[in-house]
Design a protein around this motif. Structure first.
Motif, PDB file in Angstrom:
ATOM      1  N   GLU A 195       0.834  -1.202   0.000  1.00 51.31           N
ATOM      2  CA  GLU A 195       0.000   0.000   0.000  1.00 51.31           C
ATOM      3  C   GLU A 195       0.871   1.255   0.000  1.00 51.31           C
ATOM      4  OE1 GLU A 195      -3.099  -0.799   2.905  1.00 51.31           O
ATOM      5  OE2 GLU A 195      -4.093   1.053   2.270  1.00 51.31           O
ATOM      6  N   THR A 196       1.923   1.238   0.823  1.00 51.70           N
ATOM      7  CA  THR A 196       2.832   2.389   0.878  1.00 51.70           C
ATOM      8  C   THR A 196       3.479   2.598  -0.488  1.00 51.70           C
ATOM      9  OG1 THR A 196       3.325   1.618   3.093  1.00 51.70           O
ATOM     10  CG2 THR A 196       4.748   3.354   2.228  1.00 51.70           C
ATOM     11  N   LEU A 197       3.921   1.499  -1.110  1.00 53.27           N
ATOM     12  CA  LEU A 197       4.562   1.616  -2.422  1.00 53.27           C
ATOM     13  C   LEU A 197       3.599   2.200  -3.448  1.00 53.27           C
ATOM     14  CD1 LEU A 197       7.032   0.891  -4.315  1.00 53.27           C
ATOM     15  CD2 LEU A 197       5.829  -1.239  -4.796  1.00 53.27           C
ATOM     16  N   LEU A 198       2.362   1.668  -3.454  1.00 48.18           N
ATOM     17  CA  LEU A 198       1.375   2.141  -4.438  1.00 48.18           C
ATOM     18  C   LEU A 198       1.083   3.630  -4.221  1.00 48.18           C
ATOM     19  CD1 LEU A 198      -1.056  -0.927  -4.496  1.00 48.18           C
ATOM     20  CD2 LEU A 198       0.543  -0.266  -6.290  1.00 48.18           C
ATOM     21  N   ASN A 199       1.090   4.042  -2.950  1.00 46.40           N
ATOM     22  CA  ASN A 199       0.867   5.467  -2.657  1.00 46.40           C
ATOM     23  C   ASN A 199       2.011   6.320  -3.190  1.00 46.40           C
ATOM     24  OD1 ASN A 199      -1.581   5.134  -1.419  1.00 46.40           O
ATOM     25  ND2 ASN A 199      -0.701   4.868   0.627  1.00 46.40           N
ATOM     26  N   ASN A 200       3.238   5.775  -3.104  1.00 47.58           N
ATOM     27  CA  ASN A 200       4.406   6.556  -3.532  1.00 47.58           C
ATOM     28  C   ASN A 200       4.557   6.584  -5.051  1.00 47.58           C
ATOM     29  OD1 ASN A 200       5.008   7.088  -0.924  1.00 47.58           O
ATOM     30  ND2 ASN A 200       6.481   5.395  -0.713  1.00 47.58           N
ATOM     31  N   LEU A 201       4.100   5.511  -5.706  1.00 45.93           N
ATOM     32  CA  LEU A 201       4.218   5.471  -7.170  1.00 45.93           C
ATOM     33  C   LEU A 201       3.057   6.255  -7.766  1.00 45.93           C
ATOM     34  CD1 LEU A 201       5.042   1.680  -7.679  1.00 45.93           C
ATOM     35  CD2 LEU A 201       6.652   3.574  -7.640  1.00 45.93           C
ATOM     36  N   ASN A 202       3.177   6.489  -9.058  1.00 44.80           N
ATOM     37  CA  ASN A 202       2.136   7.277  -9.704  1.00 44.80           C
ATOM     38  C   ASN A 202       0.981   6.374 -10.165  1.00 44.80           C
ATOM     39  OD1 ASN A 202       0.941   9.496 -10.692  1.00 44.80           O
ATOM     40  ND2 ASN A 202       2.233   9.668 -12.527  1.00 44.80           N
ATOM     41  N   VAL A 203       0.404   5.657  -9.202  1.00 45.81           N
ATOM     42  CA  VAL A 203      -0.659   4.702  -9.540  1.00 45.81           C
ATOM     43  C   VAL A 203      -2.008   5.311  -9.149  1.00 45.81           C
ATOM     44  CG1 VAL A 203      -1.585   2.430  -8.900  1.00 45.81           C
ATOM     45  CG2 VAL A 203       0.854   2.704  -9.255  1.00 45.81           C
ATOM     46  N   SER A 204      -2.994   5.220 -10.046  1.00 45.26           N
ATOM     47  CA  SER A 204      -4.291   5.854  -9.744  1.00 45.26           C
ATOM     48  C   SER A 204      -4.952   5.172  -8.542  1.00 45.26           C
ATOM     49  CB  SER A 204      -5.217   5.742 -10.952  1.00 45.26           C
ATOM     50  OG  SER A 204      -5.609   4.400 -11.105  1.00 45.26           O
ATOM     51  N   ASP A 205      -5.818   5.912  -7.872  1.00 44.22           N
ATOM     52  CA  ASP A 205      -6.515   5.349  -6.711  1.00 44.22           C
ATOM     53  C   ASP A 205      -7.344   4.143  -7.112  1.00 44.22           C
ATOM     54  OD1 ASP A 205      -5.470   6.997  -4.916  1.00 44.22           O
ATOM     55  OD2 ASP A 205      -7.241   8.297  -4.668  1.00 44.22           O
ATOM     56  N   SER A 206      -7.953   4.243  -8.313  1.00 43.03           N
ATOM     57  CA  SER A 206      -8.834   3.139  -8.700  1.00 43.03           C
ATOM     58  C   SER A 206      -8.005   1.860  -8.925  1.00 43.03           C
ATOM     59  CB  SER A 206      -9.692   3.527  -9.919  1.00 43.03           C
ATOM     60  OG  SER A 206      -9.217   2.938 -11.082  1.00 43.03           O
ATOM     61  N   LEU A 207      -6.839   1.982  -9.593  1.00 49.51           N
ATOM     62  CA  LEU A 207      -5.998   0.784  -9.799  1.00 49.51           C
ATOM     63  C   LEU A 207      -5.507   0.247  -8.450  1.00 49.51           C
ATOM     64  CD1 LEU A 207      -4.550  -1.260 -11.606  1.00 49.51           C
ATOM     65  CD2 LEU A 207      -2.659   0.341 -11.833  1.00 49.51           C
ATOM     66  N   LYS A 208      -5.126   1.161  -7.591  1.00 49.37           N
ATOM     67  CA  LYS A 208      -4.638   0.757  -6.261  1.00 49.37           C
ATOM     68  C   LYS A 208      -5.714  -0.073  -5.545  1.00 49.37           C
ATOM     69  CE  LYS A 208      -4.306   3.042  -2.173  1.00 49.37           C
ATOM     70  NZ  LYS A 208      -4.172   4.275  -1.424  1.00 49.37           N
ATOM     71  N   ASN A 209      -6.964   0.429  -5.578  1.00 43.34           N
ATOM     72  CA  ASN A 209      -8.042  -0.302  -4.909  1.00 43.34           C
ATOM     73  C   ASN A 209      -8.293  -1.659  -5.538  1.00 43.34           C
ATOM     74  OD1 ASN A 209      -8.445   1.622  -3.026  1.00 43.34           O
ATOM     75  ND2 ASN A 209      -9.943   2.771  -4.251  1.00 43.34           N
ATOM     76  N   ILE A 210      -8.246  -1.667  -6.878  1.00 44.84           N
ATOM     77  CA  ILE A 210      -8.463  -2.945  -7.572  1.00 44.84           C
ATOM     78  C   ILE A 210      -7.398  -3.961  -7.142  1.00 44.84           C
ATOM     79  CG2 ILE A 210      -8.383  -4.093  -9.840  1.00 44.84           C
ATOM     80  CD1 ILE A 210      -9.692  -1.618 -11.041  1.00 44.84           C
ATOM     81  N   LEU A 211      -6.129  -3.530  -7.152  1.00 42.27           N
ATOM     82  CA  LEU A 211      -5.034  -4.454  -6.797  1.00 42.27           C
ATOM     83  C   LEU A 211      -5.206  -4.978  -5.372  1.00 42.27           C
ATOM     84  CD1 LEU A 211      -1.862  -2.715  -8.290  1.00 42.27           C
ATOM     85  CD2 LEU A 211      -3.122  -4.673  -9.197  1.00 42.27           C
ATOM     86  N   LEU A 212      -5.497  -4.060  -4.456  1.00 48.11           N
ATOM     87  CA  LEU A 212      -5.623  -4.486  -3.056  1.00 48.11           C
ATOM     88  C   LEU A 212      -6.806  -5.431  -2.868  1.00 48.11           C
ATOM     89  CD1 LEU A 212      -4.654  -1.154  -1.261  1.00 48.11           C
ATOM     90  CD2 LEU A 212      -3.289  -3.244  -1.469  1.00 48.11           C
ATOM     91  N   GLN A 213      -7.868  -5.172  -3.616  1.00 46.66           N
ATOM     92  CA  GLN A 213      -9.029  -6.082  -3.524  1.00 46.66           C
ATOM     93  C   GLN A 213      -8.659  -7.463  -4.070  1.00 46.66           C
ATOM     94  OE1 GLN A 213     -13.158  -5.019  -4.740  1.00 46.66           O
ATOM     95  NE2 GLN A 213     -12.240  -3.025  -5.086  1.00 46.66           N
ATOM     96  N   LEU A 214      -7.999  -7.453  -5.249  1.00 41.95           N
ATOM     97  CA  LEU A 214      -7.697  -8.735  -5.909  1.00 41.95           C
ATOM     98  C   LEU A 214      -6.819  -9.635  -5.053  1.00 41.95           C
ATOM     99  CD1 LEU A 214      -7.106  -7.793  -9.663  1.00 41.95           C
ATOM    100  CD2 LEU A 214      -9.083  -8.922  -8.645  1.00 41.95           C
ATOM    101  N   ILE A 215      -5.773  -9.046  -4.467  1.00 42.05           N
ATOM    102  CA  ILE A 215      -4.860  -9.930  -3.729  1.00 42.05           C
ATOM    103  C   ILE A 215      -5.490 -10.449  -2.432  1.00 42.05           C
ATOM    104  CG2 ILE A 215      -2.723  -8.974  -4.713  1.00 42.05           C
ATOM    105  CD1 ILE A 215      -2.334  -7.555  -2.013  1.00 42.05           C
ATOM    106  N   GLY A 216      -6.595  -9.814  -2.047  1.00 40.47           N
ATOM    107  CA  GLY A 216      -7.262 -10.279  -0.826  1.00 40.47           C
ATOM    108  C   GLY A 216      -8.257 -11.397  -1.097  1.00 40.47           C
ATOM    109  N   ILE A 217      -8.566 -11.634  -2.374  1.00 40.77           N
ATOM    110  CA  ILE A 217      -9.597 -12.624  -2.694  1.00 40.77           C
ATOM    111  C   ILE A 217      -9.063 -14.045  -2.542  1.00 40.77           C
ATOM    112  CG2 ILE A 217     -10.872 -13.634  -4.652  1.00 40.77           C
ATOM    113  CD1 ILE A 217     -11.620 -10.900  -5.485  1.00 40.77           C
ATOM    114  N   LYS A 218      -9.762 -14.831  -1.770  1.00 39.46           N
ATOM    115  CA  LYS A 218      -9.376 -16.237  -1.643  1.00 39.46           C
ATOM    116  C   LYS A 218     -10.644 -17.062  -1.557  1.00 39.46           C
ATOM    117  CE  LYS A 218      -4.815 -15.547   0.187  1.00 39.46           C
ATOM    118  NZ  LYS A 218      -4.763 -14.126   0.081  1.00 39.46           N
ATOM    119  N   GLY A 219     -10.727 -18.122  -2.320  1.00 40.16           N
ATOM    120  CA  GLY A 219     -11.915 -18.960  -2.268  1.00 40.16           C
ATOM    121  C   GLY A 219     -11.876 -20.000  -3.376  1.00 40.16           C
ATOM    122  N   HIS A 220     -12.962 -20.756  -3.486  1.00 41.32           N
ATOM    123  CA  HIS A 220     -13.019 -21.795  -4.519  1.00 41.32           C
ATOM    124  C   HIS A 220     -13.410 -21.148  -5.845  1.00 41.32           C
ATOM    125  CE1 HIS A 220     -13.590 -26.146  -5.541  1.00 41.32           C
ATOM    126  NE2 HIS A 220     -12.540 -26.162  -4.761  1.00 41.32           N
TER     127      HIS A 220
END
Ligand code: HAM
Length: 431
Positions: A195-220
């Motif tokens: 999260e800190t890295l994404l904040n420091n890089l020039n990454v849009s908020d929407s992409l940042k949220n998408i990435l953080l959501q995706l890596i949190g997904i776990k299931g069948h």
């Protein structure tokens, strides 16, 4: 002067070697049943083989040196790159797919701790060419089958597709080196740092949220729909997600469902291009990852044609650790079945002859070499877990006989010397 083992290495005594051999042979049997043939590559390779894709930074993690001819060499840290080299050197014209497996030691300059060594063993395979979801499904099913044969429990496959997050980063035109950093932190599983890295890089908020959501997904496989709704309109990511979905459906056909979808799997080695997976065993602590693999395109990176391949490697030492932790029974037989004991000094030559005859007959046999008295010999044979002791006495020999002692029951019987081998063969192996 006391000379000790280098840090991060181990000695294995014969009992442990027997257990390792048993597990190795189980894996060998399963891999061969899926049509894989064993190969062997050198322990050291040209250093470039490992720096070509991963860059100079990888040198920190590997043992490398100059030989007397000033060549830059490295002890292999893994076997996928060597197998890709072997393919380029020897097998380019071979009909594909090519199924190869290997068992060998690898070397990494890491901080040693439980389950992490500087010399360790990998048992792995590479299915070269013929990339398809069915090839990937078969590889994963074989890994699961091998674990089942070994009797391992409490493990879980985590399966992802690197293409999903990579496509999102590419679409957003995130520079390569930044992508590398992001993937590195995903691999470490360090969400805060990410999260800190994404904040420091020039990454849009929407992409940042998408990435953080995706890596949190776990299931069948039910999470596929959820991922689809998060990635919205990135074409490349959809394609990778479809591939993942197809693979998951095929896994059912191969009879395997013990997985979770985990888009946080990024893999430390950077040659993977699509499907990736790791196997975790509950209860192993920080080094719970007993295997990792996926689909990659190393051959093209090394100057060959684009031949996509899939493979994985078990960390053999971690598999052994997990089996031990779970108290899995690993059959270990004592290494001598019979001990030949002369009852007096003049019977020594006779004892050697008898031992040689038994060995020639295929019976594992030891004989007293220390000129010990019978009592001591019996306790030594007991320590070796010998099943029978042949007592060679002058009076018996004069009659063409010896005394056979069953070490478990303590029973003794007089037996004709000329039928000793057959008799013991029958008793030991039923032949
Ligand atoms: P890897 O994940 O780096 O993948 O290593 C495979 C396994 O080796 C790990 O899952 C782990 O169990 C074990 N391992 C790694 N480092 C150590 C260590 N220092 N001590 C003990 N065990 C360790 C590869 O190496 C890829 N070449 C796998 C592959 C094959 N991908 C495609 N084909």
């Amino acid at each position: 002067m006391e000379i000790s083992r280098p840090r991060g290495t181990r000695d294995f005594l014969s009992k442990e070697m027997k257990q390792r051999k048993y597990v190795e042979n189980t894996l060998r049997r399963v891999f061969e049943n899926y049509g894989y043939g064993e190969i062997k590559t050198p322990i050291f390779e040209d250093l470039k083989l490992f720096t070509e894709k991963s860059g100079e930074a990888i040198k920190e993690e590997i043992y490398h040196f100059k030989d007397k001819g000033e060549r830059d060499l490295a002890l292999r840290p893994e076997l996928t790159a060597p197998v890709a080299r072997l393919y380029l050197n020897e097998l380019q014209r071979h009909p594909k797919p090519i199924k190869m497996y290997y068992f060998g030691s690898c070397f990494r300059y890491e901080r040693p701790q439980a389950g992490r060594f500087r010399q360790f063993w990998q048992f792995g395979c590479e299915l070269i060419g013929g990339k398809s979801p069915e090839a990937e499904a078969e590889v994963i099913a074989m890994a699961a089958h091998a674990l089942e044969e070994m009797g391992l429990k409490d493990y879980k496959f985590h399966i992802g597709n690197l293409g999903i997050i990579r496509s999102l980063l590419k679409d957003a035109e995130v520079p390569d080196d930044e992508q590398q950093q992001i993937m590195g932190l995903i691999d470490k599983g360090d969400v805060e740092e990410l999260e800190t890295l994404l904040n420091n890089l020039n990454v849009s908020d929407s992409l940042k949220n998408i990435l953080l959501q995706l890596i949190g997904i776990k299931g069948h496989n039910e999470v596929i729909g959820e991922v689809r709704s998060i990635i919205k309109n990135c074409k490349g990511a959809f394609k990778s997600l479809d591939d993942l979905e197809e693979l998951l459906n095929l896994l059912e056909t191969f009879g395997f469902t013990n997985y979770i979808v985990d888009l946080g799997i990024a893999r430390g080695l950077d040659y993977y291009t699509g499907i990736v997976f790791e196997i975790y065993v509950h209860g192993l602590g920080a080094q719970k990852q007993i295997s990792g693999g996926g689909t990659y395109n190393l051959i093209e990176i090394f100057g060959g044609e684009p031949v996509e391949s899939t493979g994985f490697a078990f960390g053999f030492d971690r598999v052994m650790e997990a089996l031990k932790k779970q108290d899995t029974e690993i059959p270990v037989k004592g290494h001598v079945n019979v001990f030949v004991a002369p009852l007096s000094n003049d019977m020594r030559e006779e004892a050697f002859k008898i031992a040689q005859n038994l060995r020639k007959y295929g019976i594992s046999t030891d004989v007293d070499l220390a000129r010990r008295k019978v009592k001591k010999i019996l306790s030594y044979a007991d320590n070796l877990e010998a099943k029978y002791v042949v007592l060679v006495g002058a009076r018996d020999i004069a009659d063409g006989k010896v005394t056979l002692k069953n070490m478990e029951s303590g029973d003794q019987e007089l037996i004709d010397l000329n039928i000793l081998s057959q008799d013991l063969g029958q008793k030991l192996n039923g032949r």
